[in-house]
Scaffold this active site. Structure first.
Site, mmCIF file in Angstrom:
data_model
loop_
_atom_site.group_PDB
_atom_site.id
_atom_site.type_symbol
_atom_site.label_atom_id
_atom_site.label_comp_id
_atom_site.label_asym_id
_atom_site.label_seq_id
_atom_site.Cartn_x
_atom_site.Cartn_y
_atom_site.Cartn_z
ATOM 1 N N HIS A 254 46.874 34.564 41.978
ATOM 2 C CA HIS A 254 45.949 33.641 42.645
ATOM 3 C C HIS A 254 46.567 33.036 43.897
ATOM 4 O O HIS A 254 45.880 32.829 44.890
ATOM 5 C CB HIS A 254 45.546 32.517 41.687
ATOM 6 C CG HIS A 254 44.321 32.822 40.888
ATOM 7 N ND1 HIS A 254 43.046 32.588 41.339
ATOM 8 C CD2 HIS A 254 44.180 33.361 39.649
ATOM 9 C CE1 HIS A 254 42.171 32.949 40.424
ATOM 10 N NE2 HIS A 254 42.828 33.419 39.386
ATOM 11 N N ASP A 353 37.644 34.007 33.957
ATOM 12 C CA ASP A 353 37.562 33.871 35.408
ATOM 13 C C ASP A 353 36.352 34.588 35.986
ATOM 14 O O ASP A 353 35.732 34.112 36.937
ATOM 15 C CB ASP A 353 38.819 34.452 36.062
ATOM 16 C CG ASP A 353 39.990 33.499 36.044
ATOM 17 O OD1 ASP A 353 39.788 32.308 35.755
ATOM 18 O OD2 ASP A 353 41.120 33.942 36.336
#
Length: 433
Positions: A254, A353
């Protein structure tokens, strides 16, 4: 006792950053407050090199953009959004409105009223984050919010078509290609071309998070404080180190400030996981980012048993907690501090996610100790109402109110109660005469 096979590498962190994020954000907000659209355009040009004739997409532009998106992506967006919608509807159904009569003619009730105008920030920059559109816009719409304004930044000077498709299909009423502090401030303050919202949801970088923090309260409500994504895995001796390593790196990619932590009762699992991470980083396309996070913030902790593992995991209070043990549901009883649990090797954080249906906007930096993540209830205002239709009960409440208020030296409050006690029960008061 905890044995640390791998600790954060603080020496690689370099000197403390000299950027004063709060001051920069404050300056942008104040400028937009004073100069409106002109300031929004100035900062979009400065930070994103983006200055179209209109930041807001017309319906014609939206349809043209969507027509450029491959059918498989559209189909996948629709399937994921149906998962999110199904779960959000179940959440909404769990929040009950009710009315009860606590005494004869004394009625108390609760209603759930959607927020009238919501802003959804869909981050971009490094990646087009379609899933954030599902989690913010769609959840607000399931809650019943009449109007959702959605903003997402351009990516390398281009409109992120896939993200726009996700925003539109999620139900956004207005879509703006606008990012950063300028987007958050414009939504919160309102300009000539952008209607002010009452609430802003959605993740973002440090500047977006700081803008939400500074605007919270006076201007808007917000979903929750958010920082870099976090993953913590609790694994026993039966866990597959390859799965553990793969899932740790799924979150490390990320950004360079994304912690990835393993807690296990098996030194063998810990050592093999480290070896697998090193191997996988050599072939991971996003290794330039994930390797920085793993080096700086990766941890592997060995504990004596799973009870100690769960206790230590609660101390971290991380956003994503994945349980790779033979009895993963034990964590539902033995843990309390987490944004979301992912139970068993069939369930990875990436499902949360991207596609499984639960919301991925979750508390970070220890906020899981006091709040959960974004959910349909965040877009609802639970309000109360009361009605007394029985004269005698109103008089009795008046007596109780008078005594209670005078115990706090609130004479004005007491007299409101006195007036009912006088009217319905005949009580005499010197102040009434």
């Amino acid at each position: 006792m905890v044995i640390k096979l791998k600790q954060p590498n603080t020496s690689s962190a370099g000197p403390a950053p000299t950027i004063d994020t709060p001051a920069i954000v404050r300056g942008v907000i104040n400028d937009i407050r004073a100069n409106g659209d002109a300031a929004v355009r100035q900062y979009s040009e400065k930070f994103d090199k983006w200055s179209p004739a209109s930041f807001k997409l017309s319906q014609e532009e939206i349809q043209e953009i969507i027509s450029s998106v491959p059918k498989q992506i559209i189909d996948d967006i629709k399937q994921v959004q149906e998962n999110v919608r199904t779960f959000a509807r179940a959440q909404k159904d769990s929040i009950k409105e009710f009315e009860l009569e606590i005494r004869p003619g004394v009625h108390l009730g609760q209603k759930n009223v959607p927020i009238n105008s919501v802003g959804a920030y869909i981050p971009g920059g490094r990646y087009p984050l379609l899933a954030s559109a599902h989690m913010t816009i769609l959840t607000a719409k399931v809650a019943g919010c009449p109007h959702v304004t959605a903003c997402t930044p351009p990516i390398a000077g281009k409109i992120p078509a896939n993200t726009v498709a996700a925003m539109y299909l999620a139900g956004a009423d207005d879509i703006y290609i606008l990012g950063g502090v300028q987007a958050v401030a414009a939504m919160a303050i309102g300009t000539v071309t952008m209607k002010k919202v009452n609430f802003i949801a959605g993740p973002g970088n440090a500047f977006v998070a700081e803008a939400k923090r500074q605007l919270f309260g006076e201007e808007i409500g917000i979903d929750l404080p958010a920082g870099p994504t976090e993953i913590l895995i609790v694994a026993d001796e039966h866990a597959d180190p390859f799965i553990v390593a793969t899932d740790l790196l799924s979150q490390a990619e990320h950004g360079p400030d994304s912690p990835a932590v393993l807690i296990t009762n098996s030194i063998t699992v810990g050592e093999k996981t480290i070896s697998e991470v090193d191997r996988l980083l050599k072939i991971l396309p996003t290794a330039d980012i994930a390797s920085v996070s793993w080096d700086k913030l990766g941890e592997v902790n060995i504990v004596s048993d799973l009870d100690e593992a769960y206790k230590l995991a609660d101390e971290y209070a991380y956003e994503h907690v994945q349980i790779l043990t033979q009895n993963p549901r034990d964590a539902l009883v033995k843990m309390s501090n987490y944004g979301a649990l992912f139970l068993g090797q069939n369930t990875c954080v990436s499902y949360g996610d991207k596609c499984i249906g639960t919301n991925h906007v979750l508390p970070t930096r220890g906020a899981a100790r006091y709040t959960g993540g974004l959910w349909v209830g965040k877009f609802l205002r639970t309000v109360t109402y009361q009605e007394v239709t029985n004269d005698k009960e109103s008089g009795e409440l008046g007596r109780l109110c008078g005594r209670s208020a005078r115990a706090e030296n609130f004479e004005g409050h007491a007299r409101s109660g006195d007036a009912r006690a006088n009217k319905y029960l005949g009580d005499r008061f010197e102040w009434i005469g």
